[in-house]
Design a protein around this motif. Structure first.
Motif, PDB file in Angstrom:
ATOM      1  N   MET A  20      -5.561   3.616  -6.156  1.00  0.00           N
ATOM      2  CA  MET A  20      -4.962   3.155  -7.413  1.00  0.00           C
ATOM      3  C   MET A  20      -5.942   3.221  -8.578  1.00  0.00           C
ATOM      4  SD  MET A  20      -2.412   0.139  -6.163  1.00  0.00           S
ATOM      5  CE  MET A  20      -3.373  -0.292  -4.744  1.00  0.00           C
ATOM      6  N   PRO A  29       0.675  -1.661  -1.324  1.00  0.00           N
ATOM      7  CA  PRO A  29       1.146  -0.518  -2.118  1.00  0.00           C
ATOM      8  C   PRO A  29       0.417   0.762  -1.725  1.00  0.00           C
ATOM      9  CG  PRO A  29      -0.197  -2.013  -3.452  1.00  0.00           C
ATOM     10  CD  PRO A  29       0.076  -2.718  -2.165  1.00  0.00           C
ATOM     11  N   ARG A  30       1.141   1.857  -1.743  1.00  0.00           N
ATOM     12  CA  ARG A  30       0.668   3.201  -1.377  1.00  0.00           C
ATOM     13  C   ARG A  30       0.437   3.351   0.129  1.00  0.00           C
ATOM     14  NH1 ARG A  30       1.460   2.046  -5.905  1.00  0.00           N
ATOM     15  NH2 ARG A  30       0.558   2.954  -7.801  1.00  0.00           N
ATOM     16  N   GLU A  79      -0.577  -4.769  -7.921  1.00  0.00           N
ATOM     17  CA  GLU A  79      -0.807  -3.860  -6.806  1.00  0.00           C
ATOM     18  C   GLU A  79      -2.290  -3.736  -6.473  1.00  0.00           C
ATOM     19  OE1 GLU A  79       1.171  -0.223  -7.884  1.00  0.00           O
ATOM     20  OE2 GLU A  79       2.952  -0.815  -6.757  1.00  0.00           O
ATOM     21  N   CYS A 105      -4.390  -5.325  -2.974  1.00  0.00           N
ATOM     22  CA  CYS A 105      -5.239  -4.561  -2.052  1.00  0.00           C
ATOM     23  C   CYS A 105      -6.629  -5.184  -1.936  1.00  0.00           C
ATOM     24  CB  CYS A 105      -5.344  -3.115  -2.510  1.00  0.00           C
ATOM     25  SG  CYS A 105      -3.817  -2.173  -2.291  1.00  0.00           S
TER      26      CYS A 105
END
Length: 331
Positions: free
Chosen positions: A42, A67-68, A154, A158
């Motif tokens: 990100m 996320p991702r 997001e 992480c």
């Protein structure tokens, strides 16, 4: 100049100077490895860069909320016909921990090595190694600040996941004031701590309970009851209908026994391949033992992979623990 600040600035320059990156973490990734790799992804997005996040094998499904997560590529199932000139490795204590992903490095590839393990030997072209950091995610928070990047829910999620998991829910001795300050800041972006803790630390699979039941039957005490160990064999996985992921964290049951200084789990992941995990209290630096056996980690949490039979793996570790504790396993 402050060496930490200089290393941070070098890392930022590395990310600015290239357009496409291979991002990787260590084999059998945990919460810090996964959260850190996705945080880097990100950050690169904010910088307008292209990237691929690749691991040698599976990433634990319990991190699917990050996320991702769907961008994580399992190289063993999805081979990649591409090589990369620029690589960012996170949370890898040494080169071997990158696994088969090293086959994707172009000749002369440059590598940014971001890590917090004391056993890291500085294998990168640029090395950002802070052994005082509780997690690689802690270092990445500082990288994002140094790069002037924008924090959002997001990215915060992480980094928070990496901090939470590598501090054992902010319970381990590596929980510093800086860690708590970062966590406090991350909550301001919408991270829900109870939900993250439930997913990462509390929720377990039924298969984990089944493999635990089998593993506890193998519990052994040695070295004047200073060492507790348990074993998971290949046929235990079949009997329990479990995967290697379900065997995660078993070593903590050994370490948490009153009076035990070192907890050990031996997990036979495949024929003649034994994953050894160690957790310690105060008397033994298990990272030194792990490094001696080809692995790495921290003074109180380390591991290695030994190729050979379970009996051979146990004998190697027994001899190392004899020396470290100054006590024979038979006493």
């Amino acid at each position: 100049m402050n060496p930490n600040l200089n290393a941070l600035q070098e890392a930022v320059r590395f990310m600015h100077a290239r357009d496409r990156f291979l991002v990787l973490s260590h084999v059998n990734p945990d919460g810090d490895a996964t959260g850190s790799a996705l945080a880097v992804a990100m950050m690169l997005e904010q910088l307008g860069k292209e990237y691929m996040v690749v691991n040698e094998g599976e990433t634990p499904e319990k991190f699917h909320f990050l996320p991702r997560f769907n961008r994580l590529r399992n190289l063993s199932k999805n081979p990649l016909d591409e090589t990369f000139e620029a690589v960012i490795a996170v949370d890898c204590a040494d080169e071997s921990r990158m696994g088969d992903v090293r086959s994707l490095f172009a000749s002369g590839a440059v590598l940014l090595n971001i890590d917090h393990h004391p056993t890291n030997d500085g294998f990168g072209t640029v090395n950002l190694i802070r052994t005082d950091a509780a997690a690689t995610a802690e270092i990445l928070y500082d990288v994002a600040v140094a790069a002037g990047l924008t924090f959002n829910e997001e990215l915060a999620l992480c980094i928070y996941t990496g901090l939470l998991t590598d501090t054992g829910g902010f319970r381990y001795s590596n929980t510093s004031p800086h860690v708590m300050e970062i966590a406090s800041q991350l909550l301001r972006y919408g991270v829900k701590p109870a939900e993250v803790a439930e997913r990462c630390l509390e929720e377990i699979t039924l298969a984990h309970i089944k493999i635990l039941r089998l593993a506890l039957q193998s519990l052994e005490l040695s070295h004047r009851n200073l060492v507790a160990s348990l074993t998971v064999r290949l046929d235990d996985f079949a009997q329990a209908g479990a995967t290697r992921e379900d065997a995660g964290g078993l070593v903590n049951y050994c370490r948490n026994i009153e009076g035990v200084e070192v907890g050990v789990s031996f997990v036979e992941s495949e024929a003649d391949v034994v994953k050894v995990s160690m957790r310690a209290r105060d008397r033994v630096d298990v990272s030194a033992i792990a490094k001696e056996l080809g692995g790495g980690g921290h003074a109180k949490a380390a591991g290695c992979t030994i190729r050979g039979s379970l009996q051979e793996a146990k004998e190697k570790l027994r001899l190392a623990l004899d020396r470290a504790l100054g006590v024979s396993s038979n006493e």
